[in-house]
Every structure is written in structure tokens, then in C-alpha cells.
Design an enzyme around this catalytic site. Structure first.
Site, PDB file in Angstrom:
ATOM      1  N   LYS A 257       0.838  -1.208   0.000  1.00  0.00           N
ATOM      2  CA  LYS A 257       0.000   0.000   0.000  1.00  0.00           C
ATOM      3  C   LYS A 257       0.873   1.260   0.000  1.00  0.00           C
ATOM      4  CE  LYS A 257      -1.927  -1.082   3.957  1.00  0.00           C
ATOM      5  NZ  LYS A 257      -1.231  -2.369   4.251  1.00  0.00           N
TER       6      LYS A 257
ATOM      7  N   ARG B 219      -9.558   1.593   8.935  1.00  0.00           N
ATOM      8  CA  ARG B 219      -8.993   0.291   9.241  1.00  0.00           C
ATOM      9  C   ARG B 219     -10.048  -0.659   9.801  1.00  0.00           C
ATOM     10  NH1 ARG B 219      -3.321   0.531   8.658  1.00  0.00           N
ATOM     11  NH2 ARG B 219      -2.410  -1.235   9.688  1.00  0.00           N
TER      12      ARG B 219
ATOM     13  N   ARG C 251      11.952  -5.658   4.299  1.00  0.00           N
ATOM     14  CA  ARG C 251      11.619  -4.234   4.213  1.00  0.00           C
ATOM     15  C   ARG C 251      12.582  -3.392   5.048  1.00  0.00           C
ATOM     16  NH1 ARG C 251       5.729  -1.963   5.398  1.00  0.00           N
ATOM     17  NH2 ARG C 251       5.950  -3.085   7.371  1.00  0.00           N
TER      18      ARG C 251
ATOM     19  N   ARG D 228      11.436  -1.961  10.791  1.00  0.00           N
ATOM     20  CA  ARG D 228      10.332  -1.559  11.668  1.00  0.00           C
ATOM     21  C   ARG D 228      10.146  -2.552  12.821  1.00  0.00           C
ATOM     22  NH1 ARG D 228       5.139   0.180   8.161  1.00  0.00           N
ATOM     23  NH2 ARG D 228       4.105  -1.162   9.680  1.00  0.00           N
TER      24      ARG D 228
ATOM     25  N   ARG E 102      -0.705  -8.989  13.141  1.00  0.00           N
ATOM     26  CA  ARG E 102      -1.247  -7.924  12.277  1.00  0.00           C
ATOM     27  C   ARG E 102      -2.132  -8.524  11.196  1.00  0.00           C
ATOM     28  NH1 ARG E 102       4.156  -5.381  10.484  1.00  0.00           N
ATOM     29  NH2 ARG E 102       2.896  -4.037   9.142  1.00  0.00           N
TER      30      ARG E 102
HETATM   31  P1  AP5 Z   1       4.871  -1.673   1.759  1.00  0.00           P
HETATM   32  O1  AP5 Z   1       4.489  -0.801   0.614  1.00  0.00           O
HETATM   33  O2  AP5 Z   1       5.697  -1.087   2.847  1.00  0.00           O
HETATM   34  O3  AP5 Z   1       3.568  -2.380   2.365  1.00  0.00           O
HETATM   35  P2  AP5 Z   1       2.338  -1.779   3.147  1.00  0.00           P
HETATM   36  O4  AP5 Z   1       1.119  -2.425   2.609  1.00  0.00           O
HETATM   37  O5  AP5 Z   1       2.370  -0.285   3.157  1.00  0.00           O
HETATM   38  O6  AP5 Z   1       2.671  -2.391   4.569  1.00  0.00           O
HETATM   39  P3  AP5 Z   1       2.578  -1.819   6.030  1.00  0.00           P
HETATM   40  O7  AP5 Z   1       3.283  -2.837   6.896  1.00  0.00           O
HETATM   41  O8  AP5 Z   1       3.084  -0.397   6.125  1.00  0.00           O
HETATM   42  O9  AP5 Z   1       1.076  -1.856   6.292  1.00  0.00           O
HETATM   43  P4  AP5 Z   1       0.361  -1.893   7.609  1.00  0.00           P
HETATM   44  O10 AP5 Z   1      -0.999  -1.594   7.140  1.00  0.00           O
HETATM   45  O11 AP5 Z   1       0.515  -3.102   8.425  1.00  0.00           O
HETATM   46  O12 AP5 Z   1       1.129  -0.777   8.479  1.00  0.00           O
HETATM   47  P5  AP5 Z   1       0.768   0.730   8.888  1.00  0.00           P
HETATM   48  O13 AP5 Z   1       2.012   1.492   8.883  1.00  0.00           O
HETATM   49  O14 AP5 Z   1      -0.404   1.232   8.126  1.00  0.00           O
HETATM   50  O15 AP5 Z   1       5.599  -2.991   1.149  1.00  0.00           O
HETATM   51  C1  AP5 Z   1       6.163  -3.952   2.015  1.00  0.00           C
HETATM   52  C2  AP5 Z   1       7.557  -4.377   1.471  1.00  0.00           C
HETATM   53  O16 AP5 Z   1       7.389  -5.102   0.243  1.00  0.00           O
HETATM   54  C3  AP5 Z   1       8.467  -3.187   1.153  1.00  0.00           C
HETATM   55  O17 AP5 Z   1       9.776  -3.512   1.510  1.00  0.00           O
HETATM   56  C4  AP5 Z   1       8.330  -3.014  -0.384  1.00  0.00           C
HETATM   57  O18 AP5 Z   1       9.512  -2.476  -0.950  1.00  0.00           O
HETATM   58  C5  AP5 Z   1       8.076  -4.453  -0.838  1.00  0.00           C
HETATM   59  N1  AP5 Z   1       7.206  -4.573  -2.013  1.00  0.00           N
HETATM   60  C6  AP5 Z   1       6.069  -3.866  -2.275  1.00  0.00           C
HETATM   61  N2  AP5 Z   1       5.498  -4.287  -3.433  1.00  0.00           N
HETATM   62  C7  AP5 Z   1       6.284  -5.300  -3.902  1.00  0.00           C
HETATM   63  C8  AP5 Z   1       6.229  -6.158  -5.053  1.00  0.00           C
HETATM   64  N3  AP5 Z   1       5.261  -6.059  -5.961  1.00  0.00           N
HETATM   65  N4  AP5 Z   1       7.206  -7.082  -5.209  1.00  0.00           N
HETATM   66  C9  AP5 Z   1       8.203  -7.194  -4.291  1.00  0.00           C
HETATM   67  N5  AP5 Z   1       8.303  -6.407  -3.191  1.00  0.00           N
HETATM   68  C10 AP5 Z   1       7.363  -5.476  -2.978  1.00  0.00           C
HETATM   69  O19 AP5 Z   1       0.270   0.488  10.386  1.00  0.00           O
HETATM   70  C11 AP5 Z   1       1.152   0.120  11.408  1.00  0.00           C
HETATM   71  C12 AP5 Z   1       0.397   0.059  12.728  1.00  0.00           C
HETATM   72  O20 AP5 Z   1      -0.127   1.373  13.049  1.00  0.00           O
HETATM   73  C13 AP5 Z   1      -0.839  -0.864  12.758  1.00  0.00           C
HETATM   74  O21 AP5 Z   1      -0.480  -2.198  13.048  1.00  0.00           O
HETATM   75  C14 AP5 Z   1      -1.654  -0.200  13.868  1.00  0.00           C
HETATM   76  O22 AP5 Z   1      -1.160  -0.558  15.153  1.00  0.00           O
HETATM   77  C15 AP5 Z   1      -1.411   1.275  13.658  1.00  0.00           C
HETATM   78  N6  AP5 Z   1      -2.410   1.906  12.765  1.00  0.00           N
HETATM   79  C16 AP5 Z   1      -2.184   2.472  11.542  1.00  0.00           C
HETATM   80  N7  AP5 Z   1      -3.316   2.952  11.022  1.00  0.00           N
HETATM   81  C17 AP5 Z   1      -4.297   2.673  11.935  1.00  0.00           C
HETATM   82  C18 AP5 Z   1      -5.691   2.911  11.954  1.00  0.00           C
HETATM   83  N8  AP5 Z   1      -6.339   3.535  10.942  1.00  0.00           N
HETATM   84  N9  AP5 Z   1      -6.401   2.477  13.036  1.00  0.00           N
HETATM   85  C19 AP5 Z   1      -5.784   1.860  14.071  1.00  0.00           C
HETATM   86  N10 AP5 Z   1      -4.465   1.607  14.110  1.00  0.00           N
HETATM   87  C20 AP5 Z   1      -3.728   2.009  13.049  1.00  0.00           C
END
Ligand code: AP5
Length: 206
Positions: free
Chosen positions: A9, A84, A119, A152, A163
Site C-alpha cells: 500500500k 482500518r 523491508r 520496523r 497484524r
Molecule cells: P509496503 O508498501 O511497505 O507495504 P504496506 O502495505 O504499506 O505495509 P505496512 O506494513 O506499512 O502496512 P500496515 O498496514 O501493516 O502498516 P501501517 O504502517 O499502516 O511494502 C512492504 C515491502 O514489500 C516493502 O519492503 C516493499 O519495498 C516491498 N514490495 C512492495 N510491493 C512489492 C512487489 N510487488 N514485489 C516485491 N516487493 C514489494 O500500520 C502500522 C500500525 O499502526 C498498525 O499495526 C496499527 O497498530 C497502527 N495503525 C495504523 N493505522 C491505523 C488505523 N487507521 N487504526 C488503528 N491503528 C492504526
């Protein structure tokens, strides 16, 4: 942007934000910055994030509304990681925050572990890399601001599994919510990053 942890994402949101000239609002990035700066929001959020749980809606919605009210969001935005759960989606509707398209990035649970163990993220600007699939130009350093890249906290295998469980229980139902409104688009992210970008742009018609 919808999708499980590590679906890509953030990676695709960066591309879209540049192409469309609108900001990405990533609640994960906002919360991580709050943790790093030791703010009251950060102190409250840290435990939930480290355990791979959702941060309480009351905390997240507050910081999100604050961010989205800023001037750079007047012409549009990309939300990464918000809403979320159903309660957050309904709150955005109630606040009159318009969502035109819900783009769900699809990937199997098995592939996610590979993505997240490789990552690396910039602690300063949040740019994301992958040691194998999207490496930085200089080993271990951010292309944009030259900071030393980090792993991370919540990318440990055990936390990733938690997660994923939270995603399936609380976030995945949002696909039906937006589908029933005719706003859902799904894209499979099974190949490389560039292939995924091409599929996203095609699906969005841009
Ligand atoms: P990447 O693009 O980083 O993936 P992502 O989907 O953004 O993953 P996240 O881990 O950031 O998502 P998340 O939703 O768990 O975390 P968030 O920060 O929102 O890609 C991943 C890796 O793969 C990278 O290294 C990339 O280079 C590689 N890659 C990508 N595409 C590829 C491909 N096609 N081929 C090969 N490699 C590829 O949330 C973190 C925490 O914050 C949550 O757990 C929660 O505690 C809190 N939080 C955040 N938002 C909320 C909310 N709205 N409500 C409550 N808690 C929240």
C-alpha cells in the site's frame, strides 16, 4: 488503499501521490512519528503498534482529522491505512470526508512474510525499500535524505502474524463495505513493484 500488512500500500501510494500531485496520509507514518517524538499520542499508540493491534479509534481519528484538515488536502488525498475498521469508515462518512475509490492490494499471507522481513524504512522521511525487490541506490541509506535505513519494530514474524489476524478480522470486511457502494477496485500484487504500479494505474484508468 486497503490491503494486509506488507501488501504494498505504502509503496504504491508513494507512486500515486507523485503522479496525482496530492499528499498521502498514512496513519501508520503519523503514529510512528508520534512515537519517535514521544508525544502523548505516541505514548498511547506504542504498545498497540508493537503488539500488532489497532490503536484505539478515538486516538487515530483525532490525529487523522487534524492532518486531513490541512491546506495540502484541499485538492485531494490518498489514504494509506485509514479507515482500518467499520467504525472508522462510518466516522469518515459522518465527517463528510469523501472517498472516491477504495483500492485493495491483494497478496497471499505466505508472500507477506517475505516482503516484510526484507523491508527497510527511512526513520526520517518514511520512504520504503526492500533489500531484494526495491533496494536503495546506496546500501542501507535512504535515496531521498541519506539517513540510515531501519527495520520496523512490528516487522518481527510473530507481530506480522498478529497484524494479519487483525487485518482479516477487522479491516478485510471494509472490502464489502466499499463494494456495496460501488467504490472497490482490487489489484493483485504478485509480481514486482513496477508490474504492480502498472496494474494499479491501469485499474484506476490513469
Ligand atoms: P509496503 O508498501 O511497505 O507495504 P504496506 O502495505 O504499506 O505495509 P505496512 O506494513 O506499512 O502496512 P500496515 O498496514 O501493516 O502498516 P501501517 O504502517 O499502516 O511494502 C512492504 C515491502 O514489500 C516493502 O519492503 C516493499 O519495498 C516491498 N514490495 C512492495 N510491493 C512489492 C512487489 N510487488 N514485489 C516485491 N516487493 C514489494 O500500520 C502500522 C500500525 O499502526 C498498525 O499495526 C496499527 O497498530 C497502527 N495503525 C495504523 N493505522 C491505523 C488505523 N487507521 N487504526 C488503528 N491503528 C492504526
Amino acid at each position: 488503499m486497503l490491503g494486509p500488512p506488507g501488501a504494498g500500500k505504502g509503496t504504491q501510494a508513494q507512486v500515486l501521490a507523485t503522479k496525482l500531485g496530492v499528499p498521502t496520509i498514512s496513519t501508520g507514518d503519523i503514529l510512528r512519528a508520534a512515537v519517535k517524538n514521544g508525544t502523548s499520542v505516541g505514548l498511547e499508540a506504542k504498545g498497540y503498534m508493537d503488539r500488532g493491534e489497532l490503536v484505539p479509534d478515538s486516538v487515530v481519528i483525532g490525529v487523522f482529522l487534524d492532518r486531513v484538515s490541512q491546506d495540502d488536502c484541499k485538492t485531494g488525498y490518498i489514504f494509506d491505512g485509514m479507515p482500518r475498521n467499520l467504525a472508522q469508515a462510518k466516522e469518515l462518512d459522518r465527517q463528510g470526508i469523501q472517498i472516491d475509490t477504495a483500492l485493495s492490494i491483494e497478496i497471499s499471507d505466505a508472500e507477506i512474510e517475505k516482503r516484510l522481513t526484507g523491508r527497510r524504512v527511512c526513520p526520517d522521511c518514511a520512504e520504503t525499500f526492500h533489500v531484494e525487490f526495491g533496494p536503495p541506490k546506496k546500501d542501507g541509506m535512504c535515496d531521498r535524505c541519506d539517513a540510515v535505513l531501519i527495520i520496523r519494530e512490528d516487522d518481527k514474524a510473530e507481530t506480522v502474524r498478529q497484524r494479519l489476524a487483525v487485518y482479516h478480522a477487522e479491516t478485510e470486511p471494509l472490502k464489502d463495505y466499499y463494494k456495496s457502494q460501488g467504490k472497490l477496485i482490487t489489484v493483485e500484487n504478485i509480481n514486482g513493484i513496477d508490474e504492480a504500479t502498472a496494474a494499479v494505474l491501469k485499474a484506476l484508468g490513469i
